[in-house]
Design an enzyme around this catalytic site. Structure first.
Site, PDB file in Angstrom:
ATOM      1  N   ASN A  45       0.902  -1.251   0.121  1.00 39.37           N
ATOM      2  CA  ASN A  45      -0.080   0.262  -0.001  1.00 39.37           C
ATOM      3  C   ASN A  45       0.922   1.298  -0.280  1.00 39.37           C
ATOM      4  O   ASN A  45       1.707   1.948   1.255  1.00 39.37           O
ATOM      5  CB  ASN A  45      -1.086   0.079   1.559  1.00 39.37           C
TER       6      ASN A  45
ATOM      7  N   LYS B  71       0.355   4.306  -0.483  1.00 35.97           N
ATOM      8  CA  LYS B  71      -0.797   5.152   0.654  1.00 35.97           C
ATOM      9  C   LYS B  71      -0.436   6.258  -0.242  1.00 35.97           C
ATOM     10  O   LYS B  71      -0.329   6.165  -1.733  1.00 35.97           O
ATOM     11  CB  LYS B  71      -0.390   5.408   1.601  1.00 35.97           C
TER      12      LYS B  71
ATOM     13  N   HIS C 268      -9.648   0.828   4.415  1.00 35.43           N
ATOM     14  CA  HIS C 268      -8.065   1.316   5.642  1.00 35.43           C
ATOM     15  C   HIS C 268      -9.342   2.784   7.053  1.00 35.43           C
ATOM     16  O   HIS C 268      -9.210   3.289   6.674  1.00 35.43           O
ATOM     17  CB  HIS C 268      -7.312   1.488   4.166  1.00 35.43           C
TER      18      HIS C 268
ATOM     19  N   GLU D 192      -7.061   4.460   7.412  1.00 33.50           N
ATOM     20  CA  GLU D 192      -6.566   5.652   7.940  1.00 33.50           C
ATOM     21  C   GLU D 192      -7.853   6.600   7.171  1.00 33.50           C
ATOM     22  O   GLU D 192      -8.201   7.549   7.498  1.00 33.50           O
ATOM     23  CB  GLU D 192      -5.687   6.316   6.655  1.00 33.50           C
TER      24      GLU D 192
ATOM     25  N   GLU E 180      -5.907  -4.846  10.264  1.00 34.64           N
ATOM     26  CA  GLU E 180      -4.536  -3.762  10.541  1.00 34.64           C
ATOM     27  C   GLU E 180      -4.421  -3.103  11.662  1.00 34.64           C
ATOM     28  O   GLU E 180      -5.204  -2.010  11.865  1.00 34.64           O
ATOM     29  CB  GLU E 180      -4.042  -2.233   9.578  1.00 34.64           C
TER      30      GLU E 180
ATOM     31  N   GLY F 170       2.744   2.636  10.585  1.00 35.95           N
ATOM     32  CA  GLY F 170       3.024   3.471  10.621  1.00 35.95           C
ATOM     33  C   GLY F 170       3.668   3.753  11.968  1.00 35.95           C
ATOM     34  O   GLY F 170       4.593   4.921  12.135  1.00 35.95           O
TER      35      GLY F 170
ATOM     36  N   SER G  99       3.223  -1.685  10.049  1.00 29.41           N
ATOM     37  CA  SER G  99       5.213  -1.595  10.717  1.00 29.41           C
ATOM     38  C   SER G  99       5.946  -3.317  10.445  1.00 29.41           C
ATOM     39  O   SER G  99       7.051  -3.868  11.480  1.00 29.41           O
ATOM     40  CB  SER G  99       5.116  -1.128  12.139  1.00 29.41           C
TER      41      SER G  99
HETATM   42  O1  PGH Z   1      -1.383   0.822   6.700  1.00 31.16           O
HETATM   43  C1  PGH Z   1      -0.693   0.230   6.611  1.00 31.16           C
HETATM   44  C2  PGH Z   1       0.605  -0.331   6.568  1.00 31.16           C
HETATM   45  O2  PGH Z   1       1.547   0.647   7.073  1.00 31.16           O
HETATM   46  P1  PGH Z   1       3.043   0.371   7.772  1.00 31.16           P
HETATM   47  O3  PGH Z   1       3.252  -1.101   6.706  1.00 31.16           O
HETATM   48  O4  PGH Z   1       3.453   1.523   6.739  1.00 31.16           O
HETATM   49  O5  PGH Z   1       2.508   0.422   8.692  1.00 31.16           O
HETATM   50  N1  PGH Z   1      -1.255  -1.316   5.307  1.00 31.16           N
HETATM   51  O6  PGH Z   1      -1.823  -0.238   4.362  1.00 31.16           O
END
Ligand code: PGH
Length: 249
Positions: free
Chosen positions: A10, A12, A96, A98, A166, A172, A212
């Site tokens: 991803n 992002k 997701h 976010e 997740e 992150g 992560s």
């Molecule tokens: O959101 C994430 C994970 O992000 P990281 O690997 O940067 O923690 N995947 O969709």
């Protein structure tokens, strides 16, 4: 078990034309297991999807990071599932954390999105995960079960769904879930599917971990029986993403 390992990247909201060229070059040159061992799906921002799709090695696939909840039209700024299908983009990431946090995407809205994307022929990486407060309150399993239930209420066919667990507190932050923490939640999700959908769906649905993931921690995580792969953020922009793909071997 027979679930093919799945590694998603991803990207992002990241990338310039030069950076994308470099990442695609690294992906195309990387030594990785064959596609019958590991399924690799990279998810650039919308604006880079056509160029990445056209330049990426044929055994790797691409995903959008989102799509609209219904047929396209007067929805300024949105990208429809129909457009992704028209572009030949096979996968889409939905729900997701976010987007749930920043844009207020509810469990029901995510369920509707998953149903519509599947109805248009897309394959879906459906994201679930709890916040730190929810984990500290001991409600992790209930939270991810409710998120999964909201999807299960809207779909019948799970054959084109991958579930990504997740934990928000691991995304992150560098604070990766321990293999046991990941296994516990993945097993609870698989059990939820067995009881509420079917033993067959439970057994066949890939449940992947994100939060992560790095080249250093992926092997131990991937060795857990109910961890069927990863959805990688930051590390998917780096050459170490090839090492993470090789964790499947
Ligand atoms: O959101 C994430 C994970 O992000 P990281 O690997 O940067 O923690 N995947 O969709």
């Amino acid at each position: 078990m027979g679930r093919k390992f799945f590694v998603g990247g991803n990207w992002k909201c990241n990338g310039t034309i030069d950076q994308v060229d470099k990442i695609v070059k690294t992906l195309n040159e990387g030594q990785v297991p064959p596609p019958d061992v590991v399924e690799v799906v990279v998810s650039p921002p919308y604006v880079f999807l056509p160029v990445v799709k056209s330049q990426l090695r044929p055994e790797f696939q691409v995903a959008a990071q989102n799509c609209w909840v219904k047929k396209g039209g007067a929805f300024t700024g949105e990208v429809s599932a129909e457009m992704l299908v028209n572009l030949g983009v096979p996968w889409v990431i939905l729900g997701h954390s976010e987007r749930r946090a920043l844009l207020g995407e509810s469990n029901e809205f995510v369920g509707d999105k998953v149903a519509y994307a599947l109805s248009q022929g897309l394959k879906v990486i459906a994201c679930v995960g709890e916040t730190l407060e929810q984990r500290e309150a001991g409600s992790t399993v209930d939270v991810v079960a409710a998120q999964t239930k909201a999807i299960a209420e809207k779909i019948k066919d799970w054959s084109n769904v991958v579930v990504a667990y997740e934990p928000v507190w691991a995304i992150g932050t560098g604070k990766v879930a321990t293999p046991d923490q990941a296994q516990e939640v993945h097993a609870s999700l698989r059990d939820w599917l067995k009881v509420n959908v079917s033993p067959e769906v439970s057994e066949s649905t890939r449940i992947i971990y994100g939060g992560s993931v790095t080249a250093a921690n992926c092997k131990e995580l991937g060795a857990k029986p109910d961890v069927d792969g990863f959805l990688v953020g930051g590390a998917s922009l780096k050459p170490e993403f090839i090492d993470i793909i090789n964790a499947a071997a």
